[in-house]
Design an enzyme around this catalytic site. Sequence first.
Site, short mmCIF file in Angstrom:
data_model
loop_
_atom_site.label_atom_id
_atom_site.label_comp_id
_atom_site.label_asym_id
_atom_site.label_seq_id
_atom_site.Cartn_x
_atom_site.Cartn_y
_atom_site.Cartn_z
N SER A 43 0.83 -1.20 0.00
CA SER A 43 0.00 0.00 0.00
C SER A 43 0.87 1.26 0.00
O SER A 43 1.68 1.44 -0.90
CB SER A 43 -0.96 -0.04 1.19
OG SER A 43 -1.95 0.94 1.08
N ASP A 407 -5.99 -3.22 -2.67
CA ASP A 407 -4.91 -2.87 -1.75
C ASP A 407 -4.24 -4.09 -1.14
O ASP A 407 -4.90 -5.01 -0.65
CB ASP A 407 -5.48 -1.99 -0.63
CG ASP A 407 -4.41 -1.26 0.13
OD1 ASP A 407 -3.85 -1.84 1.08
OD2 ASP A 407 -4.11 -0.11 -0.24
#
Length: 657
Positions: A43, A407
């Site tokens: 991320s 993500d």
Amino acid sequence: MTGQPAKYCDLVMKGGLTSGIVYPNAVLALAKEYRFKNIGGTSAGAIAAAVSAAAAMGDRAKAAGDRTGDRMPQHDANKMGFEGLAAVSSKLSSQGFIYGLFQPAKGARNAYRLIVILAGNNGALRKLLALLVAVVAIAPIETLLILAAFLGIGYWAADRQGVWAALAPALLCAYAGGALFSALRVARVARKNLLGLCTGLSPHPAPAPEPGTAPSRRQPKPALTQWLHGVLQELSGKPMAEPLTFADLHAAQRYDGEPKTKHAISLQVITTGVSHREPRTLPFNDANFWFLREEFDLLFPKSVVDWMVKQGGDSIEVAGKTFHPLPAGENLPVLVGMRMSLSFPLIISAVPLHEPAARSRKPRTEEPATQESGLAEKNVAESTEALATGGEATSTITAFRTCWFSDGGIASNFPIHLFDAALPLWPTFAINLVYPKTDDSDRPLPQVARTGEQQEIEDAVFLPTENNQGWQRTYQSITHPIAAKEVSGFLFAIIATMQNWRDLLQSRAPGQRDRIVHVSLHGDEGGMNLDMPQNVLTRISKKGTAAGTRFQAFSFENHYWVRWRNLASAYQRYTMEMAEGADCKPRIPAYAAAYATASSGSMPPSYRFSSQAKRDGAADLLGGLTEQGREWKDELRPDLTDGAPRPLPQMKITPTF
């Protein structure tokens, strides 16, 4: 970085959205003492990892230029390498800059603002007010129509008195109906924008100038992905039309005396294959995915998509759509891998890839296991990949299915397993972001009284310096005087446990915990706080510098010894378990054939070795491990587990990603 000590390290960084402001200064502090070999993250940590890898490549190029006299006039040396990273860090820590990078798509602005307010460090009153206003702002017509309908019914029933009597229930029903229509509208907008409110590109691209006129000086601010593309290209020294790839990092210039590893710089980031319900490491290994240009044009700059279309290979048209092969393996642009890791659910669009779902004829199958010849040796990863991508690519694809990637933090927010080795040649550092409770009972130890901002920054950064530190379990209280908050805290704790249990357990293990620096962030620091004031941004950046500086006192000698003690103990116990199984009597007659496949190399049902030499070697390996276990079971032999670090590690076959 001339004159830098020839020490090398790897670096892994945790996800955390805007908390990633910590990382650039931490990397700059580390770069004063270490050179980077392998960098990874998830991320926001993936963004930091990619940017750091690009800076490491640029630094190598400048070092090579210093040796040869080639100053690379086509690039601005001040924007390359770690000098350029310092400028990037300064920009990130300036107020309003990060907020400007997140630009909601058309029709998503009100929903985006609501999510940011609800998820950020705002008071309950402001969150409630934002929720009330957002419903009317997102679905004003539907809300007003429902309100008018209920008031009209009241007027029809009892004239003006009926209107006043119906006002309260009308407002409630209008708000409830407006909330429903708002949710449906947001869902439609998110689906149109690939399941997100921000695609990463500016929703207002600069208009093309009229023929014969100069381009306008007022250019729209770049959105997240556009800005990151420019950063990667400048830091690495690559031209804008040739996106930085994982292969470029692998083949980067090397420092004098650098270890002759396979890759000069290795970058790995984690994404989550939501359609497959699993985390995946980028770049992919032996995966066959395709992409649609019309979808990638929503996510990536045109120059990057043009390059991918050109480099990917021959396209194929199926069901009226043109599918392009995703550049395979290390040829994938770093920007694409980084963006696939940063797809914060709903806020940032997911990345759709496509895999074959049907072919014109069945894939080739392996010959029966009873035949000796013609069997290709395959590992589990290759076999699994073949199943996931529709088999061997020897037939015509007639249908595709969409594979959504979001993500990486959904499945592995702190991938400290990256680059790990039983006996590492250099340390793999990791930076963990923690959000302790405000009450003293939940604060991580050790806790030091704060006597000023600098002391507060130092206290917020913790790196174990002794073997008995860093093993304690984390504790987050969910107790709250308000029942609803306690229940919601319980539910969020369950989600956090599902997401982080693997990473938490590994980070507490000996030989792991001493290489992790923990940076504590307050509620107003990082996370979903996109528009932080300047003093908060500066404080976060200083914590990053403190985190990187802590590693300067890291003892690789102690780390290496602890890793060896772990390995010796685990290996001894593993072989003793093998010996115990081999010596177990009586053996089960029904499984005699299974035992014989490993001990004698006789005809196994699958995954056969292709030569007698390999079969004999495998049988000798089994015999040697078993005999070693028997010897260690002797009471006169030393117990390598006695005094070994706790908790004891286990040698188990586990899936990789």
